[in-house]
Design a protein around this motif. Sequence first.
Motif, PDB file in Angstrom:
ATOM      1  N   UNK A  32       0.833  -1.206   0.000  1.00 22.00           N
ATOM      2  CA  UNK A  32       0.000   0.000   0.000  1.00 22.00           C
ATOM      3  C   UNK A  32       0.863   1.250   0.000  1.00 22.00           C
ATOM      4  N   UNK A  33       1.918   1.231   0.823  1.00 19.67           N
ATOM      5  CA  UNK A  33       2.810   2.394   0.876  1.00 19.67           C
ATOM      6  C   UNK A  33       3.554   2.559  -0.451  1.00 19.67           C
ATOM      7  N   UNK A  34       3.994   1.438  -1.026  1.00 19.84           N
ATOM      8  CA  UNK A  34       4.669   1.513  -2.322  1.00 19.84           C
ATOM      9  C   UNK A  34       3.721   2.022  -3.415  1.00 19.84           C
ATOM     10  N   UNK A  35       2.434   1.680  -3.293  1.00 18.35           N
ATOM     11  CA  UNK A  35       1.452   2.242  -4.223  1.00 18.35           C
ATOM     12  C   UNK A  35       1.357   3.747  -4.054  1.00 18.35           C
ATOM     13  N   UNK A  36       1.351   4.174  -2.783  1.00 20.13           N
ATOM     14  CA  UNK A  36       1.348   5.617  -2.522  1.00 20.13           C
ATOM     15  C   UNK A  36       2.593   6.269  -3.107  1.00 20.13           C
ATOM     16  N   UNK A  37       3.731   5.571  -2.977  1.00 20.14           N
ATOM     17  CA  UNK A  37       4.986   6.094  -3.518  1.00 20.14           C
ATOM     18  C   UNK A  37       4.915   6.211  -5.046  1.00 20.14           C
ATOM     19  N   UNK A  38       4.372   5.192  -5.689  1.00 23.88           N
ATOM     20  CA  UNK A  38       4.266   5.206  -7.150  1.00 23.88           C
ATOM     21  C   UNK A  38       3.300   6.281  -7.622  1.00 23.88           C
ATOM     22  N   UNK A  39       2.179   6.434  -6.893  1.00 26.37           N
ATOM     23  CA  UNK A  39       1.212   7.461  -7.274  1.00 26.37           C
ATOM     24  C   UNK A  39       1.791   8.857  -7.091  1.00 26.37           C
ATOM     25  N   UNK A  40       2.537   9.029  -5.992  1.00 29.07           N
ATOM     26  CA  UNK A  40       3.161  10.331  -5.762  1.00 29.07           C
ATOM     27  C   UNK A  40       4.196  10.635  -6.844  1.00 29.07           C
ATOM     28  N   UNK A  41       4.943   9.608  -7.267  1.00 32.02           N
ATOM     29  CA  UNK A  41       5.928   9.808  -8.328  1.00 32.02           C
ATOM     30  C   UNK A  41       5.251  10.185  -9.645  1.00 32.02           C
ATOM     31  N   UNK A  42       4.156   9.517  -9.938  1.00 31.88           N
ATOM     32  CA  UNK A  42       3.436   9.833 -11.175  1.00 31.88           C
ATOM     33  C   UNK A  42       2.844  11.236 -11.104  1.00 31.88           C
ATOM     34  N   UNK A  43       2.277  11.587  -9.927  1.00 34.93           N
ATOM     35  CA  UNK A  43       1.715  12.917  -9.769  1.00 34.93           C
ATOM     36  C   UNK A  43       2.798  13.992  -9.854  1.00 34.93           C
ATOM     37  N   UNK A  44       3.988  13.667  -9.358  1.00 29.15           N
ATOM     38  CA  UNK A  44       5.090  14.623  -9.408  1.00 29.15           C
ATOM     39  C   UNK A  44       5.484  14.913 -10.855  1.00 29.15           C
ATOM     40  N   UNK A  66      -5.380   4.151   1.950  1.00 25.27           N
ATOM     41  CA  UNK A  66      -6.037   3.802   3.212  1.00 25.27           C
ATOM     42  C   UNK A  66      -6.926   2.573   3.051  1.00 25.27           C
ATOM     43  N   UNK A  67      -7.607   2.471   1.907  1.00 27.05           N
ATOM     44  CA  UNK A  67      -8.452   1.297   1.657  1.00 27.05           C
ATOM     45  C   UNK A  67      -7.611   0.035   1.564  1.00 27.05           C
ATOM     46  N   UNK A  68      -6.447   0.118   0.924  1.00 24.33           N
ATOM     47  CA  UNK A  68      -5.552  -1.041   0.843  1.00 24.33           C
ATOM     48  C   UNK A  68      -5.077  -1.467   2.237  1.00 24.33           C
ATOM     49  N   UNK A  69      -4.750  -0.488   3.079  1.00 26.33           N
ATOM     50  CA  UNK A  69      -4.296  -0.804   4.434  1.00 26.33           C
ATOM     51  C   UNK A  69      -5.414  -1.427   5.253  1.00 26.33           C
ATOM     52  N   UNK A  70      -6.630  -0.889   5.129  1.00 26.95           N
ATOM     53  CA  UNK A  70      -7.761  -1.456   5.883  1.00 26.95           C
ATOM     54  C   UNK A  70      -8.093  -2.857   5.393  1.00 26.95           C
ATOM     55  N   UNK A  71      -7.975  -3.085   4.100  1.00 25.07           N
ATOM     56  CA  UNK A  71      -8.235  -4.419   3.562  1.00 25.07           C
ATOM     57  C   UNK A  71      -7.226  -5.431   4.112  1.00 25.07           C
ATOM     58  N   UNK A  72      -5.965  -5.025   4.189  1.00 25.09           N
ATOM     59  CA  UNK A  72      -4.950  -5.913   4.762  1.00 25.09           C
ATOM     60  C   UNK A  72      -5.268  -6.240   6.211  1.00 25.09           C
TER      61      UNK A  72
END
Length: 441
Positions: A167-179, A413-419
């Motif tokens: 989930x955090x790596x997804x956040x990292x990838x999304x932030x990189x794409x948004x950047x 957050x949804x990925x973390x809650x699902x885990x």
Amino acid sequence: MKLKIILFLPVWLLSLAQLAAQESSTPGRGVLTLREALNIALDQNYDIQIAGVELEQAKTNNTIGNAGMLPSVNLYGGATRSVTDARIELASGGVQDRKGAVSKGVNGAVQLDWILFDGLGMFVNKKRLEQMQEIGESSLKQQVQSTIAQVITVYAEVVRQKQQLAAIDTSLALAAERMVLAQKKFEVGSAAKTDYLQSQVDYNAAKAASFTQEALLRQAKDSLNILLGRNEFEYYDVEDTLPLNKQLAYRERSTWLDRNISVMLARQQKQLAEYDLKMTNSAMLPVVNFSAAYNYNKTENGAGVALFNRVYGPQGGLNISLPLFNGFNLQRERKIAKQEVFRKDLLVQRQQNAVIARYRTIWRQYQNAVKSLALEEENMTYARENVMIQQARFRVGVANMLELREAEASLVAAMARLADAVFTVKATETRLLEIENNLLQ
């Protein structure tokens, strides 16, 4: 097309770097499945091995000889030699005056002792030894089941931490794409530089969170290694998902309470106390002992009235003893044994009530966990779609940076809650099966 390649380049580079780091630190290591982890634990877990040794000790002690039903046979022997100066005045008036008189003696015996009756104590003791063996068997089963439950729970925790890292790596990838998107918009003048700077801040924050999560994942794996009796620094990967049983049904206590191992152990301990009470009763009855022996004695004296003496032959006899008074200690021991039986009975009832209450509590937790899991799976679908829509809107300038960040945060957050929901279902499912004594099946 060129812009699309640029947008996904950071994500691709990030995945490639993680893969390279993993391969460099784990040569030849594959995925450790849950079944493999359970097999390793059953073979190498120290607590299981200790319980197994204790069971073997109980089996070794469970013999009729240890119960006192067999006779004991002993061999005795000895030899003596002495040199003395002797002066002996005989009644007949004669006198023996010897210097350096040598005396020699040889003796030997084979002796048998056999308790024929001890108030039936030996038979009670044999049943007591059998009960201790049964307790050892139940303790081993309990340890095996407890270890299996721990391995499943800790393995599920490792999977959860791995999913949290994803989930955090997804956040990292999304932030990189948004950047990258924010940078392009800033360069063409369609967006402020603040959006680009905020994207960099979000990217660095996600990267720091990834470092922290990797440490948590490593700790969870170390805990699993301890349960498996393996080197704590040994690297391995785990499965991405867990098999879940979302169809468990509530079972009445009559179908599983007698099979619960902790309740079984409490009842076996009570039975052991009842045997101890019978042992105190047998101590008040007479004891009949049979003894037999074959003796040989020979002495040679250099001085004295008898210069040579040799006797040998069998002997035997019966002995009976009955305790009449010993300071009321037998009565005291019998009273304590009765109190111990009553105490063990209370412990059985307390254990039954505790297990029943625990089963009800865990069942409610299991029901809520299954419902929460279904809800979080539904939320994941909405969160993914929302991110895709917001990304498309942001590219064409309809959505702003805040809306995209909020959508991405909702997805993570949804990925973390699902885990967490998957872990809770697996943990409560395991505890229910453990109480029902169905975990070994």
